[in-house]
Design an enzyme around this catalytic site. Structure first.
Site, PDB file in Angstrom:
ATOM      1  N   GLU A   1       0.832  -1.237   0.122  1.00  0.00           N
ATOM      2  CA  GLU A   1       0.096   0.059   0.001  1.00  0.00           C
ATOM      3  C   GLU A   1       0.800   1.127   0.094  1.00  0.00           C
ATOM      4  O   GLU A   1       1.886   1.197   0.749  1.00  0.00           O
ATOM      5  CB  GLU A   1      -1.100  -0.165   1.209  1.00  0.00           C
ATOM      6  CG  GLU A   1      -1.882  -1.100   1.239  1.00  0.00           C
ATOM      7  CD  GLU A   1      -2.371  -1.890   2.289  1.00  0.00           C
ATOM      8  OE1 GLU A   1      -2.360  -0.811   3.382  1.00  0.00           O
ATOM      9  OE2 GLU A   1      -2.704  -2.791   2.428  1.00  0.00           O
TER      10      GLU A   1
ATOM     11  N   HIS B   1      -2.567  -0.291  15.852  1.00  0.00           N
ATOM     12  CA  HIS B   1      -1.659   0.372  15.146  1.00  0.00           C
ATOM     13  C   HIS B   1      -0.141   0.188  15.877  1.00  0.00           C
ATOM     14  O   HIS B   1       0.924   0.934  15.348  1.00  0.00           O
ATOM     15  CB  HIS B   1      -1.875   1.699  14.786  1.00  0.00           C
ATOM     16  CG  HIS B   1      -2.619   1.720  13.621  1.00  0.00           C
ATOM     17  ND1 HIS B   1      -3.992   1.464  13.380  1.00  0.00           N
ATOM     18  CD2 HIS B   1      -2.296   2.295  11.978  1.00  0.00           C
ATOM     19  CE1 HIS B   1      -4.399   1.756  12.251  1.00  0.00           C
ATOM     20  NE2 HIS B   1      -3.454   2.032  11.389  1.00  0.00           N
TER      21      HIS B   1
END
Ligand code: TPP
Ligand code: MG
Length: 823
Positions: free
Chosen positions: A503, A601
């Site tokens: 990504e 995260h």
């Protein structure tokens, strides 16, 4: 994201309509007479197709008898492993393989015996004697050939059929003379010389792997197409959809330069037998009505989707002929919904409680073997007598192979109890290869030195400490992200097969600016943005590597690994050993470990990867180690999960100047960052810098001299330096940012205790993150290990620090309390 593709409100907001094209359903309605008249298929080939279907049926009937009754042809055998049979589905496999050559690669599923045999028999029919002899005599040094040659008299072509049938059966029966030495077995067998690529026990597993195989063919201008054979129920699997999204990306045709600007050469073929195990996609577990409809949503060509009649081999040939042309014209990928039906159960224990006897009998009336044979007889291609003789020959072939494959003397099992056994040799291939193909690497800037980022780095110091011993300003020195860049760009200019994607890899410069400078240097076909499809990022990399290429792929955050769990843990990790070392898996998966973005995260999941046999795992903390380990990873032949901490990307080097050129840091070799004599601290990842701070305080305040070792890699891991250190200091603390429970530090501590118990004055003590979610960054000091946590642990468990009061209790009572609460 590319600026060449502006998004404009006028077009985006304009009124319009999406029109779908009709999707053909069982369009082919011809038969043997039509094909003979058109001259598309020779009589000999028609006969061979009938024969191949009968071989597959007889092979699986034999397995069915062995599994259900423990006996075939009066000879007993207990097969303990699986056998997912495809009795009824033979025409789909034989029809599909008719036009395929050995450069066309098929990937399959748990139900792929028939596909293996069909592809193998098709290859044998196409290869000449010299090629067949070459394959048989070189494969595992001729071990399989030796078995099938014994007592055999016939042509090379016939011998090759024995080779295929015996090799496959011996594989299913877990014998060393199987096509994967028994390590693949019924559900994972493959034989690359005939274009038979991995069959996958994970439903839909080939749905993204095959796309990566096609990517390899496109990026490296290799011949042939790729077919993924997956079941209808796998249409519900996320990775299959991710594979479809990846396969249909616009960029291949819109952004990639010639000659790469073509659609991926792949057919995603759903062998639609209308059932999962017992669940029924149509009417129950899915909503598409007809599976071919799926193609409609994926791209404007609707993936050229079609439903075809897999009970008629001629219909399948017709479809493959047309779809191959589409692919050769650069207009792939293609989706096929191939209608078929399994008369057999999902597995031998299946009592077919989910379907009626009448339904099975209705399909048996359409049995492709009898229907096609009747059509051949009607058109004078075969006689009844020919058919009987054909069956008798097949029976003899199957019996011959069965007898040999169950004989433990002729077909022994691998001995896994000796040092250096097959799995010890094949879990890792430990190769070193500068480049995987001999082509000129595609680059946009002739040399690395001319790259704008390289020019910028040329003016920087190679270590972050000046001649006066003081720290340089961060911008004056090469940082961790620059060191990674240097290793990576070097490999791009050396290995033409190397591609990087993930990504935001391209224009953005990679999520953490590691790839800044690569966009200018590399065309789209070597560096590109993928869809937000973690499973297909890793799954396609697996396929790319299985075909012989080197992918460097990235998960933006470690936490996203769950999305690619199967691809990392079952695919990337296992194919080298499941193939008995035939194929290599040089995938480097970069995984960034966050620190600031809270619970989803900021997790260090090294333990998950280290737990899975077959993955190399490293976590460099310094620029020197990052560059050297990346160089090792990108010249190696093994799958590597390369952990990087987001705390480290702007870290400058404090220990060893980073060489400008190539060098390697070997996997498995921990590094003594600082010599000491009273206490060893072993760290994994970015915790090193907090350990350094703790060591400084220990020395300054308590005169405790710390030996600091950075693990650098986790798998492999050579304990020699750590044990030597512990034998000197007699005490060790292990630290990382991972939650303590089940962490790699636990394994290391247990191993050190086992090996050096008598040399220790205190137990190895672990300092890690709490077994909590990661709290917000503002509260990180309650969660991640900081110098004070080192001091608390040392004072409580290793050496009382005079005058020290622990900031947080971490004694036995506290550990018991936490354990009881699971926190
Ligand atoms: C990821 C995964 N989930 C579940 C299973 C268990 N399983 C094995 S085969 C099967 C049914 C698959 O159906 P389909 O994809 O239509 O293939 P078929 O068996 O019909 O050939 C299931 C659920 C598995 N092997 N892998
Ligand atoms: Mg099915």
């Amino acid at each position: 994201m590319p600026k060449s593709l502006p998004i404009l409100p006028e077009t985006s907001r304009a009124k319009g309509r999406i029109d779908f094209q009709p999707i053909m359903v069982n369009e082919y309605q011809r038969g043997v007479a039509d094909e003979l008249k058109a001259g598309t298929i020779s009589k000999a080939d028609l006969i061979r197709m009938q024969r191949d279907m009968m071989i597959i049926r007889s092979f699986e009937n034999m397995l069915d008898a062995v599994k259900k009754q423990g006996v075939f042809a009066g000879i007993e055998y207990n097969h303990r492993g699986p056998a997912h049979l495809s009795i009824g589905q033979e025409a789909t496999a034989v029809g599909q393989c008719y036009l395929l050559g050995v450069d066309d690669h098929v990937y399959g599923s748990h139900r792929s015996h028939g596909e293996i045999l069909a592809k193998g028999l098709s290859a044998i029919a196409k290869l000449d004697d010299a090629a067949l002899k070459g394959i048989m005599s070189s494969y595992f040094g001729g071990a399989i050939l030796k078995v099938v040659e014994q007592g055999f008299s016939g042509t090379t072509n016939e011998l090759a059929m024995d080779f295929l049938i015996y090799g496959s059966l011996a594989e299913i029966f877990a014998r060393e003379t199987g096509i994967n030495k028994g390590m693949g077995g019924s559900m994972h067998a493959y034989f690359p010389p005939f274009g038979i690529y991995p069959n996958n026990a994970i439903v839909g597993g080939s749905g993204d792997i095959a796309v990566g195989a096609a990517l390899f063919k496109l990026c490296n201008q290799q011949k042939g197409i790729v077919i993924a054979n997956i079941g209808d129920a796998s249409a519900g699997c996320g990775p299959v959809w991710e594979g479809l999204c990846f396969a249909t990306m616009d960029q291949f045709r819109q952004l990639w330069p010639a000659p790469y600007n073509k659609g991926l050469p792949v057919i995603i073929n759903f062998n639609n037998n209308f059932y999962g195990m017992g669940g029924q996609p149509v009417g129950e577990t899915m909503g598409f009505g007809m599976l071919a409809r799926m193609g409609a949503g994926l791209n404007p060509e609707q993936m050229h989707a079609e439903r075809i009649d897999g009970f008629n081999p001629l219909a399948v040939i017709d479809a493959i002929r047309r779809k191959k042309k589409i692919i050769e014209d650069g207009k792939g990928p293609v989706l096929l919904d191939t209608v078929t039906y399994r008369f057999s159960g999902h597995s031998p224990s299946d009592a077919s409680s989910y379907r009626s006897k009448e339904e099975i009998e209705a399909w048996q009336k359409h049995d492709p073997l009898t229907c096609f044979a009747q059509d051949l007889i009607k058109n004078g291609v075969l006689t009844d007598a020919d058919l009987k003789k054909m069956q008798a020959d097949i029976d003899a072939l199957i019996l011959r192979c069965y007898k040999k494959s169950i004989d433990l003397v002729i077909s022994p099992r691998v001995n896994l109890k000796v040092n250096g056994n097959l799995l010890e040799q094949t879990m890792f291939s430990n190769g070193k290869v500068e480049k995987l193909l001999d082509r000129k690497p595609d680059v946009l800037i002739p040399t690395i030195a001319e790259n704008p980022r390289s020019k910028q780095l040329a003016g920087k110091a190679r270590i972050g400490i000046g001649a006066d011993g003081k720290a340089l300003p961060k911008a004056a020195s090469i940082q961790y992200r620059d060191a990674l860049f240097e290793a990576i760009i070097d490999r791009f200019y050396t290995d033409p097969t190397m591609v990087a994607y993930g990504e935001e890899n391209r224009d953005w410069g990679g999520a953490f600016a590691v790839y800044r400078g690569l966009t200018e240097a590399l065309p789209y076909n070597r560096l590109f943005n993928s869809p937000i499809s973690e499973a297909s990022i890793v799954g396609t990399a697996v396929g790319y590597a299985l075909e012989g290429g080197r992918p460097l792929v990235e998960l933006m955050y470690c936490d996203f690994m769950g999305r690619a769990g199967d691809e990392i843990f079952n695919q990337m990790a296992k194919w080298q050993s499941m193939s008995a070392g035939i194929l290599k898996m040089p995938v480097v998966l970069r995984v960034s470990v966050g620190a600031k973005y809270g619970a989803q995260h900021s997790q260090d999941w090294t333990a998950l990867c280290a737990h899975i046999p077959g993955l190399k795992v490293c976590f460099p903390a310094t620029p020197y180690d990052a560059k050297g380990l990346m160089y090792s990873a990108l010249t190696g032949t093994d799958p590597v999960v390369f952990f990087e901490s987001q705390r480290s990307y702007d870290q400058v080097e404090l220990f060893t100047p980073v060489p400008e050129g190539r060098y390697e840091v070997a996997f498995g070799d921990p590094d003594v960052k600082k010599v000491g004599k009273d206490l060893t601290i072993l760290t994994v990842g970015a915790t090193l810098y907090r350990a350094m701070e703790a060591a400084k305080q220990l020395e300054e305040k308590w005169g405790i001299s710390v030996e600091l070792i950075d693990a650098r890699s986790i798998v492999h891991f050579d304990y020699t330096k750590v044990l030597a250190s512990v034998r000197k200091t007699r005490k060790i603390l292990l630290a990382s940012d991972a939650c303590v429970r089940g962490s790699v530090l636990q394994t290391m501590a247990a191993d050190i205790t086992t090996m050096a118990f008598n040399d220790l004055d205190a137990p190895p003590v672990i300092v890690g993150a709490r077994n909590w979610i990661t709290p917000p960054d503002e509260l990180e000091d309650a969660f991640f290990p900081f110098p004070v946590d080192f001091l608390d642990a040392i004072h409580t468990h290793i050496i009382p620090l005079k005058g020290y009061t622990p900031a947080r209790v971490c004694d036995e009572g506290e550990l018991v309390r936490r354990g009881k609460l699971g926190v």
